[in-house]
Design an enzyme around this catalytic site. Structure first.
Site, PDB file in Angstrom:
ATOM      1  N   GLN A 102       0.856  -1.194   0.000  1.00 40.55           N
ATOM      2  CA  GLN A 102       0.000   0.000   0.000  1.00 40.55           C
ATOM      3  C   GLN A 102       0.891   1.244   0.000  1.00 40.55           C
ATOM      4  O   GLN A 102       0.407   2.355  -0.138  1.00 40.55           O
ATOM      5  CB  GLN A 102      -0.889   0.035   1.242  1.00 40.55           C
ATOM      6  CG  GLN A 102      -1.784  -1.176   1.390  1.00 40.55           C
ATOM      7  CD  GLN A 102      -2.472  -1.185   2.735  1.00 40.55           C
ATOM      8  OE1 GLN A 102      -3.516  -0.569   2.931  1.00 40.55           O
ATOM      9  NE2 GLN A 102      -1.887  -1.891   3.690  1.00 40.55           N
ATOM     10  N   HIS A 120      -1.200   1.603  -4.431  1.00 42.09           N
ATOM     11  CA  HIS A 120      -1.555   3.019  -4.273  1.00 42.09           C
ATOM     12  C   HIS A 120      -0.597   3.958  -4.993  1.00 42.09           C
ATOM     13  O   HIS A 120      -0.518   5.131  -4.657  1.00 42.09           O
ATOM     14  CB  HIS A 120      -1.624   3.368  -2.779  1.00 42.09           C
ATOM     15  CG  HIS A 120      -2.715   2.627  -2.060  1.00 42.09           C
ATOM     16  ND1 HIS A 120      -2.708   2.433  -0.694  1.00 42.09           N
ATOM     17  CD2 HIS A 120      -3.832   2.006  -2.513  1.00 42.09           C
ATOM     18  CE1 HIS A 120      -3.794   1.742  -0.331  1.00 42.09           C
ATOM     19  NE2 HIS A 120      -4.479   1.456  -1.429  1.00 42.09           N
ATOM     20  N   CYS A 128       0.865  14.578 -15.949  1.00 42.89           N
ATOM     21  CA  CYS A 128      -0.034  15.695 -16.272  1.00 42.89           C
ATOM     22  C   CYS A 128      -1.482  15.214 -16.332  1.00 42.89           C
ATOM     23  O   CYS A 128      -1.792  14.215 -16.991  1.00 42.89           O
ATOM     24  CB  CYS A 128       0.352  16.281 -17.645  1.00 42.89           C
ATOM     25  SG  CYS A 128      -0.876  17.421 -18.295  1.00 42.89           S
ATOM     26  N   CYS A 154      -0.264  22.583 -23.731  1.00 42.62           N
ATOM     27  CA  CYS A 154      -1.015  21.816 -22.722  1.00 42.62           C
ATOM     28  C   CYS A 154      -1.226  22.641 -21.462  1.00 42.62           C
ATOM     29  O   CYS A 154      -2.352  23.045 -21.179  1.00 42.62           O
ATOM     30  CB  CYS A 154      -0.304  20.502 -22.397  1.00 42.62           C
ATOM     31  SG  CYS A 154      -1.241  19.541 -21.185  1.00 42.62           S
TER      32      CYS A 154
HETATM   33  C1  BV8 Z   1     -11.663   3.204  -3.810  1.00 38.13           C
HETATM   34  C2  BV8 Z   1      -1.829   6.974  -1.437  1.00 38.13           C
HETATM   35  C3  BV8 Z   1     -13.463   2.820  -5.149  1.00 38.13           C
HETATM   36  C4  BV8 Z   1      -1.936   8.457  -1.220  1.00 38.13           C
HETATM   37  C5  BV8 Z   1      -3.526   5.968   0.005  1.00 38.13           C
HETATM   38  C6  BV8 Z   1     -16.080   3.456   4.084  1.00 38.13           C
HETATM   39  C7  BV8 Z   1     -15.830   2.127   4.341  1.00 38.13           C
HETATM   40  C8  BV8 Z   1     -14.921   1.401   3.587  1.00 38.13           C
HETATM   41  C9  BV8 Z   1     -14.245   2.013   2.532  1.00 38.13           C
HETATM   42  C10 BV8 Z   1     -14.490   3.320   2.295  1.00 38.13           C
HETATM   43  C11 BV8 Z   1     -15.397   4.054   3.043  1.00 38.13           C
HETATM   44  N1  BV8 Z   1     -15.410   5.325   2.555  1.00 38.13           N
HETATM   45  C12 BV8 Z   1     -14.538   5.398   1.507  1.00 38.13           C
HETATM   46  C13 BV8 Z   1     -13.997   4.194   1.339  1.00 38.13           C
HETATM   47  C14 BV8 Z   1     -13.030   3.807   0.334  1.00 38.13           C
HETATM   48  C15 BV8 Z   1     -11.662   4.350   0.703  1.00 38.13           C
HETATM   49  C16 BV8 Z   1     -11.258   3.888   2.084  1.00 38.13           C
HETATM   50  O1  BV8 Z   1     -10.900   2.736   2.277  1.00 38.13           O
HETATM   51  N2  BV8 Z   1     -11.304   4.821   3.071  1.00 38.13           N
HETATM   52  C17 BV8 Z   1     -10.922   4.437   4.420  1.00 38.13           C
HETATM   53  C18 BV8 Z   1     -10.130   5.571   5.076  1.00 38.13           C
HETATM   54  C19 BV8 Z   1     -12.192   4.093   5.199  1.00 38.13           C
HETATM   55  N3  BV8 Z   1     -10.782   3.766  -0.282  1.00 38.13           N
HETATM   56  C20 BV8 Z   1     -10.576   4.436  -1.427  1.00 38.13           C
HETATM   57  O2  BV8 Z   1     -11.020   5.527  -1.696  1.00 38.13           O
HETATM   58  C21 BV8 Z   1      -9.758   3.656  -2.454  1.00 38.13           C
HETATM   59  N4  BV8 Z   1     -10.445   3.716  -3.721  1.00 38.13           N
HETATM   60  O3  BV8 Z   1     -12.233   2.633  -2.919  1.00 38.13           O
HETATM   61  O4  BV8 Z   1     -12.186   3.405  -5.013  1.00 38.13           O
HETATM   62  C22 BV8 Z   1     -14.150   3.451  -6.239  1.00 38.13           C
HETATM   63  C23 BV8 Z   1     -15.239   2.782  -6.748  1.00 38.13           C
HETATM   64  C24 BV8 Z   1     -15.907   3.321  -7.778  1.00 38.13           C
HETATM   65  C25 BV8 Z   1     -15.499   4.551  -8.295  1.00 38.13           C
HETATM   66  C26 BV8 Z   1     -14.402   5.223  -7.772  1.00 38.13           C
HETATM   67  C27 BV8 Z   1     -13.722   4.680  -6.724  1.00 38.13           C
HETATM   68  C28 BV8 Z   1      -8.389   4.297  -2.631  1.00 38.13           C
HETATM   69  C29 BV8 Z   1      -7.615   4.192  -1.347  1.00 38.13           C
HETATM   70  C30 BV8 Z   1      -6.157   4.653  -1.572  1.00 38.13           C
HETATM   71  C31 BV8 Z   1      -5.868   5.871  -0.726  1.00 38.13           C
HETATM   72  N5  BV8 Z   1      -4.452   6.228  -0.881  1.00 38.13           N
HETATM   73  N6  BV8 Z   1      -2.234   6.284  -0.206  1.00 38.13           N
HETATM   74  C32 BV8 Z   1      -0.905   8.943  -0.237  1.00 38.13           C
HETATM   75  O5  BV8 Z   1      -0.228   8.114   0.424  1.00 38.13           O
HETATM   76  O6  BV8 Z   1      -0.750  10.176  -0.147  1.00 38.13           O
HETATM   77  S1  BV8 Z   1      -3.955   5.159   1.433  1.00 38.13           S
HETATM   78  C33 BV8 Z   1      -2.775   5.328   2.647  1.00 38.13           C
HETATM   79  O7  BV8 Z   1      -3.279   4.530   3.747  1.00 38.13           O
HETATM   80  C34 BV8 Z   1      -1.417   4.715   2.362  1.00 38.13           C
HETATM   81  O8  BV8 Z   1      -1.317   4.034   1.150  1.00 38.13           O
HETATM   82  C35 BV8 Z   1      -1.255   3.726   3.530  1.00 38.13           C
HETATM   83  O9  BV8 Z   1      -0.395   2.719   3.283  1.00 38.13           O
HETATM   84  C36 BV8 Z   1      -2.638   3.281   3.584  1.00 38.13           C
HETATM   85  C37 BV8 Z   1      -3.123   2.348   4.592  1.00 38.13           C
HETATM   86  O10 BV8 Z   1      -2.650   2.704   5.854  1.00 38.13           O
HETATM   87  P1  BV8 Z   1      -1.556   1.724   6.523  1.00 38.13           P
HETATM   88  O11 BV8 Z   1      -0.538   1.394   5.503  1.00 38.13           O
HETATM   89  O12 BV8 Z   1      -2.247   0.583   7.162  1.00 38.13           O
HETATM   90  O13 BV8 Z   1      -0.879   2.697   7.539  1.00 38.13           O
HETATM   91  P2  BV8 Z   1      -1.423   3.104   8.974  1.00 38.13           P
HETATM   92  O14 BV8 Z   1      -0.637   4.291   9.443  1.00 38.13           O
HETATM   93  O15 BV8 Z   1      -2.917   3.139   8.951  1.00 38.13           O
HETATM   94  O16 BV8 Z   1      -1.031   1.855   9.909  1.00 38.13           O
HETATM   95  C38 BV8 Z   1       0.344   1.592  10.164  1.00 38.13           C
HETATM   96  C39 BV8 Z   1       0.381   0.258  10.891  1.00 38.13           C
HETATM   97  O17 BV8 Z   1       1.755  -0.073  11.095  1.00 38.13           O
HETATM   98  C40 BV8 Z   1      -0.260   0.306  12.265  1.00 38.13           C
HETATM   99  O18 BV8 Z   1      -1.050  -0.865  12.449  1.00 38.13           O
HETATM  100  C41 BV8 Z   1       0.930   0.284  13.236  1.00 38.13           C
HETATM  101  O19 BV8 Z   1       0.622  -0.429  14.435  1.00 38.13           O
HETATM  102  C42 BV8 Z   1       1.936  -0.486  12.429  1.00 38.13           C
HETATM  103  N7  BV8 Z   1       3.341  -0.211  12.749  1.00 38.13           N
HETATM  104  C43 BV8 Z   1       3.889   0.918  13.282  1.00 38.13           C
HETATM  105  N8  BV8 Z   1       5.237   0.738  13.399  1.00 38.13           N
HETATM  106  C44 BV8 Z   1       5.519  -0.505  12.922  1.00 38.13           C
HETATM  107  C45 BV8 Z   1       4.321  -1.106  12.503  1.00 38.13           C
HETATM  108  N9  BV8 Z   1       4.267  -2.350  11.981  1.00 38.13           N
HETATM  109  C46 BV8 Z   1       5.435  -3.024  11.871  1.00 38.13           C
HETATM  110  N10 BV8 Z   1       6.636  -2.512  12.251  1.00 38.13           N
HETATM  111  C47 BV8 Z   1       6.702  -1.271  12.775  1.00 38.13           C
HETATM  112  N11 BV8 Z   1       7.907  -0.773  13.157  1.00 38.13           N
HETATM  113 ZN    ZN Z   2       0.149  17.933 -20.360  1.00 35.27          ZN
END
Ligand code: BV8
Ligand code: ZN
Length: 259
Positions: A102, A120, A128, A154
């Site tokens: 991710q 992602h 662009c 563009c």
């Molecule tokens: C889509 C790129 C469909 C950008 C990212 C309601 C319910 C369910 C889903 C949804 C909803 N409302 C909206 C949605 C869909 C939405 C979604 O899931 N929202 C969530 C917030 C509820 N999803 C989308 O919009 C996706 N697209 O669904 O399209 C669609 C259908 C039709 C038409 C159009 C569209 C697109 C989602 C992509 C978003 N982009 N990133 C950027 O980075 O700037 S997501 C972003 O969060 C990152 O990619 C990140 O990786 C990702 C997930 O988070 P995690 O990786 O899990 O990171 P987090 O900090 O949360 O957790 C870290 C973990 O590591 C913790 O557990 C911690 O304990 C642990 N940790 C800490 N230290 C360590 C460790 N583990 C091991 N070792 C360590 N040392």
């Molecule tokens: Zn362009």
């Protein structure tokens, strides 16, 4: 940290042909890349809907570019950590080994993994909005903020090549990731809070298709879900320990298999 890997876990890996490592921001935490939802998480300063969406970009491209430029800078100064390096070593141990990430920080490829599905996008790429022309970060440095396309006639808005909330994941990456998850004998879910969909569906998909599911996370809450084994701790510590145990098991196994 000493950790005992169970017979069950080791056997599942030693017998595995298809292994998947599914990673989230936690696997890059020990490289100094802030996670999203931890208390130092990026989102704690901003809300996802404020910045990682097309609306936010169209409404305030300068703010969104400021945030991505800051993250590009952090990521540009990081190195793969021991956890990334261990996963790169594991790739050579199995007939098939895929990273499904991710993360957008490119650290798995920089560590040496070659089969990497980026659900992602990748923060080192930009394009662009109007004509699709791609731009490297070096190209962007030469342009005014927020960057505009330089192709004659563009002048479209240039954006980071990452998947924003409400955007579809790259179809080819998603298809490959789904196929690898459904085929996995062992599925390692590493450093993810499992809140972002559809990525968060993959561990369940793997388990439903018979995979042995291993969760690696310091946070009990994140790991206490559907996993067959939960290894509590930082991935930068646990993965190298697991890699070492597999290496010695393989060497004894290969000795046995030749005897
Ligand atoms: C889509 C790129 C469909 C950008 C990212 C309601 C319910 C369910 C889903 C949804 C909803 N409302 C909206 C949605 C869909 C939405 C979604 O899931 N929202 C969530 C917030 C509820 N999803 C989308 O919009 C996706 N697209 O669904 O399209 C669609 C259908 C039709 C038409 C159009 C569209 C697109 C989602 C992509 C978003 N982009 N990133 C950027 O980075 O700037 S997501 C972003 O969060 C990152 O990619 C990140 O990786 C990702 C997930 O988070 P995690 O990786 O899990 O990171 P987090 O900090 O949360 O957790 C870290 C973990 O590591 C913790 O557990 C911690 O304990 C642990 N940790 C800490 N230290 C360590 C460790 N583990 C091991 N070792 C360590 N040392
Ligand atoms: Zn362009």
């Amino acid at each position: 940290m000493n950790i005992e890997f169970s017979e069950r876990l080791l056997n599942s890996l030693l017998l595995a042909r298809h292994v998947v490592a599914f990673t989230g921001a936690g696997v890059s935490a020990e490289s100094g890349v802030p996670t999203f939802r931890g208390n130092e998480g990026i989102w704690s300063k901003f809300k996802p809907e404020e910045l990682a969406t097309m609306n936010a970009f169209l409404k305030n491209p300068s703010l969104v570019w400021e945030w991505y430029a800051a993250r590009k800078k952090i990521i540009g100064s990081t190195q793969p950590n021991e956890g990334h390096v261990a996963l790169a070593g594991m790739e050579k141990m199995f007939p098939s080994f895929a990273i499904i990430t991710q993360n957008i920080d490119d650290l798995h490829r920089r560590a040496g993994n070659t089969t990497v599905y980026e659900l992602h996008g990748n923060i080192r790429r930009n394009y662009c909005l109007r004509c699709g022309m791609s731009y490297t970060d070096d190209d962007i440095l030469l342009l005014e903020m927020p960057p505009r396309c330089t192709r004659t006639g563009c002048a479209g808005m240039v954006r980071p090549d990452v998947v924003w909330f409400g955007e579809l994941l790259p179809q080819d990456q998603w298809d490959d990731a789904e196929r690898a998850s459904a085929q996995a004998d062992v599925f390692l879910s590493i450093g993810t809070s499992g809140v972002v969909y559809p990525a968060a569906m993959l561990p369940m998909l793997a388990k439903r298709n018979g995979a042995f599911l291993i969760e690696i996370n310091p946070d009990q809450a994140a790991g206490s879900g559907i996993a067959d084994e939960f290894l509590q701790g930082p991935s930068g510590v646990i993965l190298p320990l697991l890699y070492d145990v597999l290496k010695s098991a393989w060497s004894t196994k290969s000795i046995h298999s030749t005897s």
